[in-house]
Write a protein that holds these residues in place. Structure first.
Motif, PDB file in Angstrom:
ATOM      1  N   ALA A  29       0.823  -1.209   0.000  1.00 31.45           N
ATOM      2  CA  ALA A  29       0.000   0.000   0.000  1.00 31.45           C
ATOM      3  C   ALA A  29       0.857   1.259   0.000  1.00 31.45           C
ATOM      4  CB  ALA A  29      -0.925   0.016   1.214  1.00 31.45           C
ATOM      5  N   GLU A  30       0.353   2.298  -0.678  1.00 32.80           N
ATOM      6  CA  GLU A  30       0.985   3.610  -0.669  1.00 32.80           C
ATOM      7  C   GLU A  30      -0.088   4.651  -0.392  1.00 32.80           C
ATOM      8  OE1 GLU A  30       3.273   4.559  -4.123  1.00 32.80           O
ATOM      9  OE2 GLU A  30       4.236   2.583  -4.224  1.00 32.80           O
ATOM     10  N   PHE A  31       0.258   5.634   0.434  1.00 28.79           N
ATOM     11  CA  PHE A  31      -0.640   6.758   0.705  1.00 28.79           C
ATOM     12  C   PHE A  31       0.052   8.041   0.271  1.00 28.79           C
ATOM     13  CE2 PHE A  31      -2.106   3.446   3.546  1.00 28.79           C
ATOM     14  CZ  PHE A  31      -3.486   3.535   3.419  1.00 28.79           C
ATOM     15  N   HIS A  32      -0.608   8.802  -0.607  1.00 25.53           N
ATOM     16  CA  HIS A  32      -0.055  10.047  -1.136  1.00 25.53           C
ATOM     17  C   HIS A  32      -0.931  11.206  -0.680  1.00 25.53           C
ATOM     18  CE1 HIS A  32       2.529   8.128  -4.490  1.00 25.53           C
ATOM     19  NE2 HIS A  32       2.080   7.144  -3.712  1.00 25.53           N
ATOM     20  N   ILE A  33      -0.300  12.297  -0.261  1.00 23.86           N
ATOM     21  CA  ILE A  33      -1.079  13.435   0.212  1.00 23.86           C
ATOM     22  C   ILE A  33      -0.335  14.747  -0.006  1.00 23.86           C
ATOM     23  CG2 ILE A  33      -0.193  13.150   2.581  1.00 23.86           C
ATOM     24  CD1 ILE A  33      -2.965  14.168   3.570  1.00 23.86           C
ATOM     25  N   GLY A  34      -1.058  15.722  -0.536  1.00 29.22           N
ATOM     26  CA  GLY A  34      -0.525  17.076  -0.651  1.00 29.22           C
ATOM     27  C   GLY A  34      -0.999  17.883   0.545  1.00 29.22           C
ATOM     28  N   ILE A  35      -0.087  18.570   1.210  1.00 29.44           N
ATOM     29  CA  ILE A  35      -0.445  19.369   2.374  1.00 29.44           C
ATOM     30  C   ILE A  35      -0.408  20.846   1.993  1.00 29.44           C
ATOM     31  CG2 ILE A  35       0.467  17.585   3.895  1.00 29.44           C
ATOM     32  CD1 ILE A  35       2.881  19.389   4.437  1.00 29.44           C
ATOM     33  N   ALA A  36      -0.956  21.700   2.836  1.00 29.36           N
ATOM     34  CA  ALA A  36      -1.044  23.114   2.478  1.00 29.36           C
ATOM     35  C   ALA A  36      -0.881  23.995   3.711  1.00 29.36           C
ATOM     36  CB  ALA A  36      -2.381  23.416   1.801  1.00 29.36           C
ATOM     37  N   ASN A  37      -0.395  25.187   3.484  1.00 38.31           N
ATOM     38  CA  ASN A  37      -0.224  26.184   4.529  1.00 38.31           C
ATOM     39  C   ASN A  37      -1.578  26.441   5.213  1.00 38.31           C
ATOM     40  OD1 ASN A  37       0.273  28.461   6.081  1.00 38.31           O
ATOM     41  ND2 ASN A  37       1.348  29.571   4.477  1.00 38.31           N
ATOM     42  N   PRO A  38      -1.690  26.236   6.522  1.00 40.72           N
ATOM     43  CA  PRO A  38      -2.952  26.509   7.210  1.00 40.72           C
ATOM     44  C   PRO A  38      -3.473  27.927   6.988  1.00 40.72           C
ATOM     45  CG  PRO A  38      -1.532  25.221   8.636  1.00 40.72           C
ATOM     46  CD  PRO A  38      -0.700  25.606   7.428  1.00 40.72           C
ATOM     47  N   ALA A  39      -2.580  28.864   6.659  1.00 39.01           N
ATOM     48  CA  ALA A  39      -3.005  30.244   6.415  1.00 39.01           C
ATOM     49  C   ALA A  39      -3.967  30.337   5.238  1.00 39.01           C
ATOM     50  CB  ALA A  39      -1.785  31.138   6.165  1.00 39.01           C
ATOM     51  N   THR A  40      -3.825  29.431   4.282  1.00 43.09           N
ATOM     52  CA  THR A  40      -4.752  29.376   3.141  1.00 43.09           C
ATOM     53  C   THR A  40      -5.683  28.169   3.222  1.00 43.09           C
ATOM     54  OG1 THR A  40      -3.075  28.190   1.835  1.00 43.09           O
ATOM     55  CG2 THR A  40      -3.183  30.600   1.591  1.00 43.09           C
ATOM     56  N   PHE A  41      -5.211  27.101   3.836  1.00 39.66           N
ATOM     57  CA  PHE A  41      -5.988  25.869   3.925  1.00 39.66           C
ATOM     58  C   PHE A  41      -7.272  26.072   4.721  1.00 39.66           C
ATOM     59  CE2 PHE A  41      -6.572  21.576   6.027  1.00 39.66           C
ATOM     60  CZ  PHE A  41      -6.918  20.882   4.879  1.00 39.66           C
ATOM     61  N   ILE A  42      -7.178  26.778   5.836  1.00 42.81           N
ATOM     62  CA  ILE A  42      -8.354  26.987   6.684  1.00 42.81           C
ATOM     63  C   ILE A  42      -9.409  27.838   5.972  1.00 42.81           C
ATOM     64  CG2 ILE A  42      -9.159  28.005   8.848  1.00 42.81           C
ATOM     65  CD1 ILE A  42      -6.448  27.155  10.081  1.00 42.81           C
ATOM     66  N   PRO A  43      -9.040  28.993   5.401  1.00 39.44           N
ATOM     67  CA  PRO A  43     -10.059  29.742   4.642  1.00 39.44           C
ATOM     68  C   PRO A  43     -10.638  28.956   3.477  1.00 39.44           C
ATOM     69  CG  PRO A  43      -8.193  31.156   5.159  1.00 39.44           C
ATOM     70  CD  PRO A  43      -7.784  29.755   5.519  1.00 39.44           C
ATOM     71  N   ASP A  44      -9.806  28.161   2.798  1.00 43.32           N
ATOM     72  CA  ASP A  44     -10.310  27.353   1.690  1.00 43.32           C
ATOM     73  C   ASP A  44     -11.326  26.314   2.179  1.00 43.32           C
ATOM     74  OD1 ASP A  44      -8.835  28.725  -0.153  1.00 43.32           O
ATOM     75  OD2 ASP A  44      -7.249  27.223  -0.333  1.00 43.32           O
ATOM     76  N   LEU A  45     -11.036  25.699   3.326  1.00 44.55           N
ATOM     77  CA  LEU A  45     -11.976  24.737   3.908  1.00 44.55           C
ATOM     78  C   LEU A  45     -13.289  25.424   4.267  1.00 44.55           C
ATOM     79  CD1 LEU A  45     -10.041  22.436   6.420  1.00 44.55           C
ATOM     80  CD2 LEU A  45     -11.355  21.706   4.427  1.00 44.55           C
ATOM     81  N   PHE A  46     -13.172  26.605   4.825  1.00 48.66           N
ATOM     82  CA  PHE A  46     -14.364  27.381   5.176  1.00 48.66           C
ATOM     83  C   PHE A  46     -15.226  27.607   3.941  1.00 48.66           C
ATOM     84  CE2 PHE A  46     -16.178  31.769   5.628  1.00 48.66           C
ATOM     85  CZ  PHE A  46     -17.174  31.445   6.542  1.00 48.66           C
ATOM     86  N   GLY A  47     -14.586  27.987   2.845  1.00 45.44           N
ATOM     87  CA  GLY A  47     -15.315  28.175   1.599  1.00 45.44           C
ATOM     88  C   GLY A  47     -15.926  26.890   1.080  1.00 45.44           C
ATOM     89  N   ARG A  48     -15.197  25.789   1.220  1.00 42.14           N
ATOM     90  CA  ARG A  48     -15.705  24.507   0.743  1.00 42.14           C
ATOM     91  C   ARG A  48     -16.935  24.068   1.537  1.00 42.14           C
ATOM     92  NH1 ARG A  48     -13.440  19.892  -1.455  1.00 42.14           N
ATOM     93  NH2 ARG A  48     -12.317  21.364  -2.782  1.00 42.14           N
ATOM     94  N   CYS A  49     -16.936  24.358   2.830  1.00 44.13           N
ATOM     95  CA  CYS A  49     -18.050  23.926   3.679  1.00 44.13           C
ATOM     96  C   CYS A  49     -19.286  24.803   3.513  1.00 44.13           C
ATOM     97  CB  CYS A  49     -17.610  23.922   5.147  1.00 44.13           C
ATOM     98  SG  CYS A  49     -16.368  22.672   5.528  1.00 44.13           S
ATOM     99  N   LYS A  50     -19.114  25.921   2.801  1.00 45.16           N
ATOM    100  CA  LYS A  50     -20.234  26.827   2.533  1.00 45.16           C
ATOM    101  C   LYS A  50     -20.900  27.318   3.823  1.00 45.16           C
ATOM    102  CE  LYS A  50     -21.090  24.768  -2.000  1.00 45.16           C
ATOM    103  NZ  LYS A  50     -22.047  24.090  -2.898  1.00 45.16           N
ATOM    104  N   GLU A  51     -20.065  27.507   4.832  1.00 44.03           N
ATOM    105  CA  GLU A  51     -20.552  28.084   6.080  1.00 44.03           C
ATOM    106  C   GLU A  51     -20.702  29.588   5.904  1.00 44.03           C
ATOM    107  OE1 GLU A  51     -21.231  26.472   8.888  1.00 44.03           O
ATOM    108  OE2 GLU A  51     -20.335  24.491   8.620  1.00 44.03           O
ATOM    109  N   GLU A  52     -21.491  30.194   6.753  1.00 44.73           N
ATOM    110  CA  GLU A  52     -21.663  31.645   6.694  1.00 44.73           C
ATOM    111  C   GLU A  52     -20.929  32.358   7.823  1.00 44.73           C
ATOM    112  OE1 GLU A  52     -25.766  32.635   6.538  1.00 44.73           O
ATOM    113  OE2 GLU A  52     -26.124  31.619   4.610  1.00 44.73           O
TER     114      GLU A  52
END
Length: 291
Positions: A118-141
């Motif tokens: 088995a192999e697991f591949h993952i791209g990680i991201a700077n929380p400074a952009t990752f958190i706002p992007d997640l917020f946008g993805r979740c469509k929260e207000e």
């Protein structure tokens, strides 16, 4: 048999890697690598994973899974990609961690084909952009409600990767920074597909086309055609030069208009992220790809 699971992360890839691998499906089949459309395997693997809950799949179930997800009679390497392998976007930051459930979930996934490598591949991201992007993805207000219970400065990708390493000690783990993806895109594709260095990749510049002007892509491709590169590092230098001149501002500049999220926040989180990358490079058993 080798089985590759691309875990995302959320908001980093948007299936671009897998769509490019699908463009090369025929060529990949020629080297024993199987890729199928997401509709073919995502529901099947999710249902099997949730049903088994970590119990190793029987040989009979494995045969049924293979019959459901692939056309070929045999493959030496299977590649699956799904940013929802671990959880939905709204659960990514639960328990004030990044993917707190990842250790358990990769064990469950690993046991879909327990005898395979088995192999697991993952791209990680700077929380400074990752958190706002997640917020946008979740469509929260409400951003404050979204961050309830989360202290952004506590979040560490090194904890996430260590959890994977601990949970599946026999698996190969490959990680990279999403910020580096434009430069190492071909290397990520080759890593996932098990492709030799001299194998052509159809759509090799697809990712760059999403962040670079059409003129820039054409000029870069023309330059590479007349000045063939011999190493990945040479290509990275060319890509960097053309991005400096032709990157589309709206694609590379991050605009944030969130309460309590300002330039100081971004700087602080970025500093912590860079420190965390140094820790990640020290984790034994992690293959970390960088330019």
């Amino acid at each position: 048999m080798q089985v590759v699971y691309h875990l995302g992360a959320h908001c980093t890839d948007e299936d671009k890697l897998f769509r490019c691998l699908l463009k090369n499906k025929g060529a990949l089949a020629g080297i024993g690598t199987m890729v199928s459309g997401p509709g073919r395997y995502r529901r099947v693997l999710r249902e099997a994973t949730n049903a088994l809950k970590g119990v190793p799949a029987t040989p009979e179930l494995q045969e049924d899974l293979l019959a459901a997800v692939m056309d070929e009679d045999h493959a030496e390497r299977l590649v699956f990609s799904n940013e929802q392998f671990i959880c939905a976007a709204h659960s990514v930051l639960a328990e004030n961690r990044i993917y707190p459930q990842i250790g358990e979930k990769v064990q469950w996934i690993r046991n879909l084909f327990p005898e395979a490598a088995a192999e697991f591949h993952i791209g990680i991201a700077n929380p400074a952009t990752f958190i706002p992007d997640l917020f946008g993805r979740c469509k929260e207000e409400d951003f404050a409600a979204f961050l309830a219970g989360v202290t952004p400065t506590d979040l560490r990708w090194s904890d996430t990767l260590t959890a994977i390493r601990t949970a599946v000690p026999d698996a190969r783990i490959v990680a990279w920074c999403n910020e580096d993806t434009p430069l190492i895109w071909p290397e990520i594709l080759r890593e996932m597909g098990g492709m030799p260095a001299d194998m052509p990749i159809e759509g090799e510049n697809d990712f760059l086309a999403t962040i670079m002007s059409d003129e820039g892509v054409k000029r870069m491709e023309s330059y590479l055609a007349s000045h063939p590169v011999k190493t990945a590092q040479q290509r990275q230098r060319v890509v960097t030069a053309f991005l400096d001149k032709y990157a589309r501002p709206e694609a590379v500049e991050v605009e944030m208009d969130l309460p309590g999220w300002n330039e100081a926040t971004v700087e602080a989180l970025t500093t912590l992220y860079l420190e965390d990358l140094a820790r990640i490079r020290m984790i034994e058993g992690i293959t970390f790809r960088a330019p």
